[in-house]
Write a protein that holds these residues in place. Sequence first.
Motif, mmCIF file in Angstrom:
data_model
loop_
_atom_site.group_PDB
_atom_site.id
_atom_site.type_symbol
_atom_site.label_atom_id
_atom_site.label_comp_id
_atom_site.label_asym_id
_atom_site.label_seq_id
_atom_site.Cartn_x
_atom_site.Cartn_y
_atom_site.Cartn_z
ATOM 1 N N ARG A 1 0.805 -1.295 -0.071
ATOM 2 C CA ARG A 1 0.048 0.049 0.157
ATOM 3 C C ARG A 1 0.651 1.118 0.023
ATOM 4 N N ARG B 1 0.582 3.952 -2.945
ATOM 5 C CA ARG B 1 -0.289 5.036 -2.516
ATOM 6 C C ARG B 1 0.277 6.491 -3.045
ATOM 7 N N PRO C 1 -0.474 6.358 -11.503
ATOM 8 C CA PRO C 1 -1.420 5.112 -11.721
ATOM 9 C C PRO C 1 -0.536 3.992 -12.169
ATOM 10 N N LEU D 1 -5.517 -3.809 -2.002
ATOM 11 C CA LEU D 1 -6.814 -3.034 -2.526
ATOM 12 C C LEU D 1 -7.846 -3.131 -1.582
ATOM 13 N N GLU E 1 -7.264 -0.580 1.106
ATOM 14 C CA GLU E 1 -7.282 0.549 0.631
ATOM 15 C C GLU E 1 -7.617 0.629 -0.811
ATOM 16 N N PRO E 2 -8.993 0.751 -1.153
ATOM 17 C CA PRO E 2 -9.528 0.580 -2.515
ATOM 18 C C PRO E 2 -9.166 1.723 -3.274
ATOM 19 N N THR E 3 -8.818 2.904 -2.972
ATOM 20 C CA THR E 3 -8.332 4.138 -3.543
ATOM 21 C C THR E 3 -7.018 4.008 -3.991
ATOM 22 N N LEU E 4 -6.258 3.009 -3.905
ATOM 23 C CA LEU E 4 -5.018 2.790 -4.465
ATOM 24 C C LEU E 4 -5.132 3.037 -5.938
ATOM 25 N N PRO E 5 -4.108 3.878 -6.485
ATOM 26 C CA PRO E 5 -4.192 4.102 -7.961
ATOM 27 C C PRO E 5 -3.523 3.093 -8.880
ATOM 28 N N PRO F 1 -11.749 -5.898 -6.057
ATOM 29 C CA PRO F 1 -11.914 -4.440 -5.838
ATOM 30 C C PRO F 1 -12.722 -4.076 -7.373
ATOM 31 N N GLY G 1 -13.679 -1.272 -9.806
ATOM 32 C CA GLY G 1 -12.925 -0.123 -10.503
ATOM 33 C C GLY G 1 -11.816 -0.582 -11.000
#
Length: 199
Positions: free
Chosen positions: A47, A51, A55, A72, A75-79, A124, A126
């Motif tokens: 992460r 982070r 991308p 993920l 922390e689902p918002t990882l690029p 995850p 997206g």
Amino acid sequence: MLVHGLWMPPLAMRTLAARLRSAGYEPAIFGYRSIVGSTRAAVDAVRDRLRHGPPTHVVGHSLGGLMALEALRAEPTLPVVRVACLGTPLRGSGVAQVMSRNPLTTLYLGRSAALLRSGCTWLPPGVEIGMVAGSRPRGLGALVARFDGVHDGTVQLDETRVPGLADHVLIDASHSGLLVSREAVRQVLAFLESGAFLR
């Protein structure tokens, strides 16, 4: 980012990294202690690495794919754009389950045993997840477990399939052979570029 599997040093990913580099990617190999280190520490390190970066695509071999997906999940918002798994037991490893029944053999799984037994069936949203599975039945797993159907010597084909995968492809390679297979690289490149494997 390339994430290696159980019992493997980061060096095991060098051939794959070189081939991705020759195709125009800039692969970074992520190393962690798969036996003596804690799963949580490794996932947290994944992460941290992702982070603050741009991308990124992730390629994970076996346990490495589970580490990426656990990162993920936490922390689902990882690029992360796409994750290409190589022989990852998403439904849990039957070999790990058999080895965990014996105190002596469970030591070989180290602190990654629980994650290998359970797998990661949550994918995850997206993020496109693709799986390259092997069908060459050569590996140490056959010494400790019985396989039903197609397997790569360590992971059974059914263990690599879960609902929600963007794509799945089966190639002629053993579990360890997925790291040096030119066909595996060809399929990984196709997936990273388009979200689909070659047919």
